[in-house]
Design an enzyme around this catalytic site. Structure first.
Site, PDB file in Angstrom:
ATOM      1  N   ARG A  69      39.637  11.059 -17.472  1.00 13.64           N
ATOM      2  CA  ARG A  69      39.423  12.052 -16.406  1.00 13.64           C
ATOM      3  C   ARG A  69      38.451  11.416 -15.422  1.00 13.64           C
ATOM      4  O   ARG A  69      37.319  11.078 -15.786  1.00 13.64           O
ATOM      5  CB  ARG A  69      38.852  13.344 -16.996  1.00 13.64           C
ATOM      6  CG  ARG A  69      38.332  14.280 -15.913  1.00 13.64           C
ATOM      7  CD  ARG A  69      38.024  15.662 -16.410  1.00 13.64           C
ATOM      8  NE  ARG A  69      39.259  16.391 -16.657  1.00 13.64           N
ATOM      9  CZ  ARG A  69      39.335  17.709 -16.811  1.00 13.64           C
ATOM     10  NH1 ARG A  69      38.243  18.439 -16.748  1.00 13.64           N
ATOM     11  NH2 ARG A  69      40.492  18.294 -17.034  1.00 13.64           N
ATOM     12  N   HIS A 101      47.052  16.356 -12.027  1.00 12.57           N
ATOM     13  CA  HIS A 101      46.657  16.880 -13.348  1.00 12.57           C
ATOM     14  C   HIS A 101      47.939  17.074 -14.179  1.00 12.57           C
ATOM     15  O   HIS A 101      48.334  18.199 -14.493  1.00 12.57           O
ATOM     16  CB  HIS A 101      45.897  18.204 -13.177  1.00 12.57           C
ATOM     17  CG  HIS A 101      45.094  18.614 -14.361  1.00 12.57           C
ATOM     18  ND1 HIS A 101      45.011  17.857 -15.528  1.00 12.57           N
ATOM     19  CD2 HIS A 101      44.331  19.719 -14.591  1.00 12.57           C
ATOM     20  CE1 HIS A 101      44.228  18.477 -16.388  1.00 12.57           C
ATOM     21  NE2 HIS A 101      43.803  19.603 -15.862  1.00 12.57           N
ATOM     22  N   GLN A 141      48.217  19.261 -17.491  1.00 12.39           N
ATOM     23  CA  GLN A 141      48.141  20.704 -17.263  1.00 12.39           C
ATOM     24  C   GLN A 141      49.517  21.250 -16.872  1.00 12.39           C
ATOM     25  O   GLN A 141      49.939  22.308 -17.348  1.00 12.39           O
ATOM     26  CB  GLN A 141      47.117  21.010 -16.167  1.00 12.39           C
ATOM     27  CG  GLN A 141      46.938  22.493 -15.925  1.00 12.39           C
ATOM     28  CD  GLN A 141      46.275  23.202 -17.107  1.00 12.39           C
ATOM     29  OE1 GLN A 141      45.222  22.780 -17.562  1.00 12.39           O
ATOM     30  NE2 GLN A 141      46.893  24.256 -17.611  1.00 12.39           N
ATOM     31  N   ASP A 155      44.235  28.249  -8.452  1.00  9.80           N
ATOM     32  CA  ASP A 155      43.215  27.374  -9.037  1.00  9.80           C
ATOM     33  C   ASP A 155      41.921  27.622  -8.255  1.00  9.80           C
ATOM     34  O   ASP A 155      41.934  28.296  -7.213  1.00  9.80           O
ATOM     35  CB  ASP A 155      43.690  25.914  -8.883  1.00  9.80           C
ATOM     36  CG  ASP A 155      42.826  24.904  -9.618  1.00  9.80           C
ATOM     37  OD1 ASP A 155      41.936  25.306 -10.399  1.00  9.80           O
ATOM     38  OD2 ASP A 155      43.041  23.689  -9.400  1.00  9.80           O
ATOM     39  N   CYS A 188      44.980  27.302 -14.453  1.00  8.81           N
ATOM     40  CA  CYS A 188      44.652  26.218 -15.400  1.00  8.81           C
ATOM     41  C   CYS A 188      43.295  26.426 -16.060  1.00  8.81           C
ATOM     42  O   CYS A 188      43.034  25.848 -17.109  1.00  8.81           O
ATOM     43  CB  CYS A 188      44.723  24.872 -14.691  1.00  8.81           C
ATOM     44  SG  CYS A 188      43.529  24.653 -13.366  1.00  8.81           S
ATOM     45  N   ARG A 241      48.057  23.374 -23.920  1.00  9.41           N
ATOM     46  CA  ARG A 241      47.586  22.022 -23.597  1.00  9.41           C
ATOM     47  C   ARG A 241      47.649  21.154 -24.855  1.00  9.41           C
ATOM     48  O   ARG A 241      48.095  20.012 -24.821  1.00  9.41           O
ATOM     49  CB  ARG A 241      46.130  22.058 -23.076  1.00  9.41           C
ATOM     50  CG  ARG A 241      45.967  22.570 -21.657  1.00  9.41           C
ATOM     51  CD  ARG A 241      46.528  21.620 -20.617  1.00  9.41           C
ATOM     52  NE  ARG A 241      45.912  20.300 -20.682  1.00  9.41           N
ATOM     53  CZ  ARG A 241      44.755  19.974 -20.102  1.00  9.41           C
ATOM     54  NH1 ARG A 241      44.095  20.849 -19.380  1.00  9.41           N
ATOM     55  NH2 ARG A 241      44.269  18.737 -20.192  1.00  9.41           N
TER      56      ARG A 241
HETATM   57  N1  NVA Z   1      41.501  21.579  -9.471  1.00 11.46           N
HETATM   58  C1  NVA Z   1      40.495  21.717 -10.495  1.00 11.46           C
HETATM   59  C2  NVA Z   1      41.138  21.771 -11.853  1.00 11.46           C
HETATM   60  C3  NVA Z   1      40.180  21.933 -12.994  1.00 11.46           C
HETATM   61  C4  NVA Z   1      40.851  21.883 -14.333  1.00 11.46           C
HETATM   62  C5  NVA Z   1      39.537  20.537 -10.409  1.00 11.46           C
HETATM   63  O1  NVA Z   1      39.984  19.412 -10.150  1.00 11.46           O
HETATM   64  O2  NVA Z   1      38.330  20.737 -10.582  1.00 11.46           O
HETATM   65  N1   CP Z   2      42.295  23.080 -17.228  1.00  8.55           N
HETATM   66  C1   CP Z   2      41.454  22.086 -17.562  1.00  8.55           C
HETATM   67  O1   CP Z   2      41.769  20.903 -17.426  1.00  8.55           O
HETATM   68  O2   CP Z   2      40.280  22.507 -18.104  1.00  8.55           O
HETATM   69  P1   CP Z   2      38.986  21.626 -18.414  1.00  8.55           P
HETATM   70  O3   CP Z   2      38.411  21.210 -17.098  1.00  8.55           O
HETATM   71  O4   CP Z   2      38.093  22.545 -19.184  1.00  8.55           O
HETATM   72  O5   CP Z   2      39.395  20.425 -19.221  1.00  8.55           O
END
Ligand code: NVA
Ligand code: CP
Length: 308
Positions: free
Chosen positions: A106, A133, A136, A222, A262, A290
């Protein structure tokens, strides 16, 4: 001759048929889990998880999932590894991939995960980047299939930021044959080139979020401000004020429309509490899934198409 290593850096790295395989395997693996059936195809295999941004679901789902498959995990963050002290990503990839069987990352820019993958001996999985992502969206589509059957020919309404989730929905729509109704505030549109899709055939743009939701099979949103964009928080709050999924938007969607998010969610911002906590919301199934889809993904990347 060595076989090319497969990675899952974006949704379009897999073919339509491979995605269908993953959904089938996720269902089988989930059944085993629910029946307390031991399934250890990844005994003695190790997954390295690298987090340069916060996480709850991604961490728990990969870690629990890997243990359930008989494997183990190593957890690294920028703060507690040399990644935070400017060791080149290429060197990190060479070293880490000599010691583990899979890597989940990540991070911020997609270019970073691509550079890592280029120098990795083992499969690399995108656990979220600024652009995508994919894990997800695997979970979201699997959840849709569980509740409503095939997503082919359906309409998914996206209300909010043209972000990593929106980009990935567009890639999925192109591969799996559904349509995305996109409504984003002006200045936060999806960029087709960044989303990495071939044409504009699988999506329609709506200025009014209510119109995007009309007739939709699934309404999803989101956070207004994704990780890494916190400095824009205040201006985003103003720009996104009308992009809050509420009961009126759900009312113009199909009568049996689902709501997904998500997570993490901010009630009263991108979604009202009566929607996310209401009867059309499947966010808890979505979060649980997930783990099931990622177990299928780990199995596929390491062992290919196994049955049983
Ligand atoms: N779009 C959000 C998703 C979090 C799971 C982010 O990138 O923070
Ligand atoms: N939806 C998601 O990826 O959640 P986290 O940021 O908690 O991993």
């Amino acid at each position: 001759m060595t076989m090319a290593v497969r990675h899952f850096l974006q949704f379009s790295d897999f073919s339509t048929e491979e995605h269908e395989w993953i959904f089938q395997r996720a269902a089988a693996i989930k059944r085993k889990f629910k029946a307390y059936e031991k399934y250890h195809p990844l005994a003695d295999r190790t997954l390295a998880m690298i987090f340069e941004k916060a996480s709850t679901r991604t961490r728990v789902s990969f870690e629990a999932g890997m243990y359930q498959l008989g494997g183990s995990v190593v957890h690294l963050t920028t703060g507690d590894s040399q990644l935070g002290r400017a060791e080149p990503i290429e060197d990190s990839a060479k070293v880490i991939s000599r010691m583990v069987d899979l890597v989940m990352i990540r991070t911020f820019g997609q270019d970073k995960i691509e550079r890592f993958a280029e120098h990795s001996r083992v499969p690399v999985i995108n656990g979220l980047t600024n652009e995508f992502h994919p894990c997800q969206i695997l979970a979201d589509i699997f959840t849709f299939i569980e509740h409503r059957g095939s997503i082919q020919g359906r309409v998914v309404a996206w209300v909010g930021d043209g972000n990593n989730m929106a980009n990935t929905w567009l890639q999925a729509a192109e591969l799996l044959g559904f349509t995305v109704h996109l409504s984003t505030p002006s200045g936060y549109e999806v960029d087709q080139a960044i989303a990495g899709i071939r044409s504009s055939e699988s999506y329609k743009v709506f200025a009014d979020p209510m119109e995007a939701c009309r007739g939709a099979d699934l309404v999803t949103t989101d956070v207004w401000t994704s990780m890494g964009f916190e400095a824009e928080n205040e201006e985003r709050r103003e720009a996104f004020a009308d992009w809050c999924v509420d009961a009126d938007m759900m009312r113009v969607a199909k009568a049996d429309a689902l709501f997904m998010h998500c997570l993490p969610a901010h009630r009263g911002e991108e979604v009202q509490a009566d929607v996310i906590d209401g009867p059309q919301s499947v966010v808890w199934d979505e979060a649980e899934n997930r783990m099931h889809v990622q177990k299928a993904l780990l199995e596929f990347l390491l062992l290919g198409r196994v049955t049983g």
